[in-house]
Structures are given as structure tokens and as C-alpha cells.
Design a protein around this motif. Structure first.
Motif, PDB file in Angstrom:
ATOM      1  N   UNK A 291       1.569   9.102 -10.456  1.00  0.00           N
ATOM      2  CA  UNK A 291       1.871   8.887  -9.082  1.00  0.00           C
ATOM      3  C   UNK A 291       3.331   8.930  -8.828  1.00  0.00           C
ATOM      4  N   UNK A 292       3.860   9.755  -8.201  1.00  0.00           N
ATOM      5  CA  UNK A 292       5.338   9.636  -7.791  1.00  0.00           C
ATOM      6  C   UNK A 292       6.060  10.446  -8.709  1.00  0.00           C
ATOM      7  N   UNK A 293       7.346  10.391  -8.561  1.00  0.00           N
ATOM      8  CA  UNK A 293       8.242  11.073  -9.495  1.00  0.00           C
ATOM      9  C   UNK A 293       8.598  10.186 -10.625  1.00  0.00           C
ATOM     10  N   UNK A 294       8.486  11.038 -11.646  1.00  0.00           N
ATOM     11  CA  UNK A 294       8.765  10.335 -12.825  1.00  0.00           C
ATOM     12  C   UNK A 294      10.129  10.944 -13.453  1.00  0.00           C
TER      13      UNK A 294
ATOM     14  N   UNK B 280       9.299   8.097  -1.437  1.00  0.00           N
ATOM     15  CA  UNK B 280       8.180   8.487  -0.372  1.00  0.00           C
ATOM     16  C   UNK B 280       7.071   9.445  -1.007  1.00  0.00           C
ATOM     17  N   UNK B 281       7.643  10.171  -2.129  1.00  0.00           N
ATOM     18  CA  UNK B 281       6.773  11.214  -2.792  1.00  0.00           C
ATOM     19  C   UNK B 281       5.593  10.536  -3.626  1.00  0.00           C
TER      20      UNK B 281
ATOM     21  N   UNK C  58      14.210  20.446  -3.796  1.00  0.00           N
ATOM     22  CA  UNK C  58      13.434  21.195  -4.674  1.00  0.00           C
ATOM     23  C   UNK C  58      12.193  20.236  -5.104  1.00  0.00           C
ATOM     24  N   UNK C  59      12.372  18.905  -5.335  1.00  0.00           N
ATOM     25  CA  UNK C  59      11.254  18.178  -5.522  1.00  0.00           C
ATOM     26  C   UNK C  59      10.379  17.992  -4.349  1.00  0.00           C
TER      27      UNK C  59
ATOM     28  N   UNK D 258       0.989  -1.297  -0.103  1.00  0.00           N
ATOM     29  CA  UNK D 258       0.045  -0.056  -0.087  1.00  0.00           C
ATOM     30  C   UNK D 258       0.993   1.366   0.193  1.00  0.00           C
ATOM     31  N   UNK D 259       2.076   1.103   0.765  1.00  0.00           N
ATOM     32  CA  UNK D 259       2.780   2.401   0.764  1.00  0.00           C
ATOM     33  C   UNK D 259       3.543   2.585  -0.714  1.00  0.00           C
ATOM     34  N   UNK D 260       3.764   1.435  -1.371  1.00  0.00           N
ATOM     35  CA  UNK D 260       4.334   1.752  -2.866  1.00  0.00           C
ATOM     36  C   UNK D 260       3.358   1.972  -3.757  1.00  0.00           C
TER      37      UNK D 260
END
Length: 370
Positions: free
Chosen positions: A265-268, A295-296, A354-355, A54-56
Motif C-alpha cells: 500500500x502506498x509508495x515504497x 496520499x497515494x 510520474x509516480x 483511516x486515511x493513513x
């Protein structure tokens, strides 16, 4: 008219069902699933794995219920799970009834292998009484004998016919809250079967290449198979089947959706493979940033390019960018434009900052809109 029509994907129109709180089909986002591989009777270990999934980013998690002890444990697991759970049922219809009573949001079954019509009817009643949806899971490796006799081997037509036969068993019991999967380990077979099924019905489709293999080989096979279907607009939920940690399945699933702009979802990260022109160690930097930014959840785009050949061009398309320069001094891009320089010693920490800042802005804007 779109400025970039080559990027448009027209999703197949399907009816919508629910797996607990997660909508599947219709205009709902394509959900990502995985499956636990702990003993279900190990409540603590299974819950720990579900929470990591779930965290992933996993929206739904499937848990196997092969025996009565497992369905008894499932009740405690479902009570504490952060996401809706699917109970994986094979052969014994009582496990399906027990799982529905234990809090399953969905039952994964083959109606044809749980016994007589009366037994199917009992499972359907349990699902209705407890608000469960179902997934019909057809697999090339376990096709019904009459279909193998008819077609001679697993083929797309056999998988589709099996799926529709099983669907009719549920329809005959006035049950329509189900999705269908027609999986195979052979990419060609799976894709053709899903294409045929997509034309034959309007039920939501669960995508997967079954028994795909290890992390690298399985990712490649799944990306080709699932990715090609998603590109055609086929698919409402997916599971990447890997002989690897369950979180890897979730990560690969989201990377597919991000690559096709179907979900964010999250950083690409956009990064180069590196060469002798690089101003910093690109490979090590990407690996470090992937870990530190895992974690983002906000959809942030980041470009990491080792030199100025393609760096500025790629940075124009991302929210945050870094391009390698000489004398261990590198250019930082914000919103696609060159903004300031940073030295190599502080570069990674600076990019993380920055991210995280950009992610916080996105989350704040989302809350304001909501």
C-alpha cells in the motif's frame, strides 16, 4: 520452484473471523490497527483521529470504553466511523454489553478479569446477538496471580497458558469468533509466547510489542518483534504500540508489511543514505517526496539514489527511479530502464507527476479486473 525461494513466507494456517467488514485470519491480508488516545466522550475529537488513522491506511481502530459515558459516546462514534471499531473493555462486564449494543465490531477483553462465568456468558450473548467478534488480550504486565505463583514470573509458558484458559471460557460458551494476543514489552518474551501460542491453537493472532516506547525506539523494538514473527508466517493482524501520533503506528505497520512483501500500500521508497558523491540533496528530496506522495494508496516503487554507483542497479527493480548526475542534470528511469534527464529545479515536481501517473494506471487496471 520459485526463482527466489529465500523471499517466500509460508503463513500459519488459522481459522478466519471478521471484525465488521474486515476478515482476519485464513487467507485474508494482514490488517493494520491502531488505537485512539482522545477521551472517548469527545466524539468529535475521537472521530477526527479515527479518520486520520483511516486515511493513513488503518483497517481497524480500537477505542477505549472505561465507563458508561464512554460507551454512550461510542454509539455515535461507531455510526460515523469509516472503519470497524474495537471496544477496549477492562474489568466491568457491563461495558462490554453496552459496547456490543452501541455498534462495536469487536470487543477486546480478558474473559478472566470481567468476573464470574455468568458475566462472561452475558458478554458472549451480547457479542453473538450483535455480530461482534472478540480479542483475548493477554499482557505480561497483568498476568493472573495463579500463573505468577506457578511460574514465578511472566514467561512464554505463562502467557500461552493464560491465553488458552481465557479461550476455553469462550469456547465453553460456544463462541469461537475471536483472536488472541499475548503481548509483552520484552521482545524475547513476546516472540517466544507468540511462537508457543501459534503451535497450541489455530485461532487468528493479533501481534504487538506492548509499551514499545517512542517513535524511534518503539519502531525498532516493534520491527524486531513483530517483523520476526511475520517472517515466520505468524500473525493475522497487528498494532504497533508507540508513544507517538496514531498515524505513525499505522505507517510503521505498513512499512513492516511492505518490507516483507506481505502487503502493498502506498509508495515504497528505496533510497541511499547519501555521501559526497550525491548529485542532489538526497535526504531533503526523500523527506519532501514522502510528504508529497503520502496520499497515494497504489503500490508504487520508487528509487532515489544520489549517484551512479548503485543508482542504475536499484532503478532496475523499481517502477520509477532517479539517479543523481553532474551539472545538476539527473537520470530518470521508467520501468527499470533509463528514460530521460531532468534538471534539479524541476526534479521533485517531475517525480511526483510520474509516480501519480503510475499510481493512476495501477488503480485503473485494478478497477478493470474487479
Amino acid at each position: 520452484m520459485s526463482l527466489r525461494p529465500y523471499r517466500e513466507i509460508s503463513r500459519r494456517k488459522s481459522r478466519q473471523i471478521h471484525v465488521g467488514s474486515v476478515a482476519v485470519g485464513g487467507d485474508a491480508p494482514i490488517s493494520v490497527q491502531t488505537m485512539t488516545n482522545t477521551l472517548t466522550t469527545d466524539v468529535k475529537g475521537t472521530l477526527e483521529q479515527i479518520r486520520r488513522a483511516a486515511d493513513a491506511g488503518a483497517d481497524i481502530v480500537r477505542v477505549s470504553c472505561p465507563d458508561e459515558d464512554s460507551t454512550a459516546a461510542f454509539k455515535a462514534i461507531a455510526k460515523e466511523s469509516p472503519v470497524p471499531l474495537i471496544a477496549d473493555i477492562h474489568f466491568h462486564y457491563k461495558r462490554g454489553i453496552e459496547a456490543a449494543l452501541a455498534g462495536a465490531a469487536c470487543l477486546r477483553i480478558n474473559p478472566g478479569n470481567i468476573g464470574s462465568h455468568d458475566r462472561v456468558k452475558e458478554v458472549v450473548k451480547a457479542a453473538k446477538d450483535n455480530g461482534c467478534s472478540m480479542r483475548i488480550g493477554v499482557n505480561a504486565g497483568s498476568l493472573d496471580k495463579h500463573l505468577l505463583d506457578k511460574y514465578g514470573e511472566p514467561c512464554p509458558e505463562a502467557l500461552v497458558e493464560s491465553a488458552l484458559e481465557h479461550a476455553k471460557l469462550l469456547e465453553d460458551n460456544d463462541f469461537f469468533e475471536f483472536k488472541i494476543a499475548v503481548k509483552a514489552s520484552d521482545v524475547f518474551l513476546a516472540v517466544a509466547a507468540y511462537q508457543g501460542l501459534a503451535k497450541a491453537c489455530d485461532y487468528p493472532l493479533h501481534l504487538g510489542i506492548t509499551e514499545a516506547g517512542g517513535l524511534i525506539g518503539g519502531t525498532v523494538k516493534s520491527s524486531i518483534g513483530i517483523g520476526s514473527l511475520l517472517w515466520q508466517g505468524i500473525g493475522d493482524t497487528l498494532r504497533v504500540s508507540l508513544s507517538a501520533d496514531v498515524t505513525e503506528e499505522v505507517k510503521v505497520g505498513f512499512e513492516m508489511l511492505k518490507a516483507l512483501d506481505l502487503r502493498h500500500r502506498g509508495v515504497r521508497i528505496v533510497s541511499c543514505p547519501s555521501c559526497a558523491r550525491q548529485g542532489f540533496d538526497v535526504i531533503k528530496t526523500v523527506e519532501t517526496l514522502e510528504n508529497r506522495l503520502s496520499h497515494i494508496r497504489a503500490p508504487v516503487t520508487l528509487s532515489i539514489l544520489g549517484c551512479v554507483v548503485n543508482g542504475p542497479g536499484e532503478a532496475r527493480e523499481t517502477m520509477v527511479g532517479i539517479t543523481g548526475g553532474g551539472s545538476d542534470t539527473h537520470k530518470v528511469y521508467i520501468g527499470g530502464s533509463p528514460d530521460h534527464n531532468v534538471d534539479g529545479g524541476t526534479m521533485v515536481d517531475h517525480i511526483v507527476e510520474l509516480v501519480e501517473k503510475r499510481a493512476a494506471e495501477i488503480e485503473a487496471a485494478k478497477k478493470k479486473e474487479g
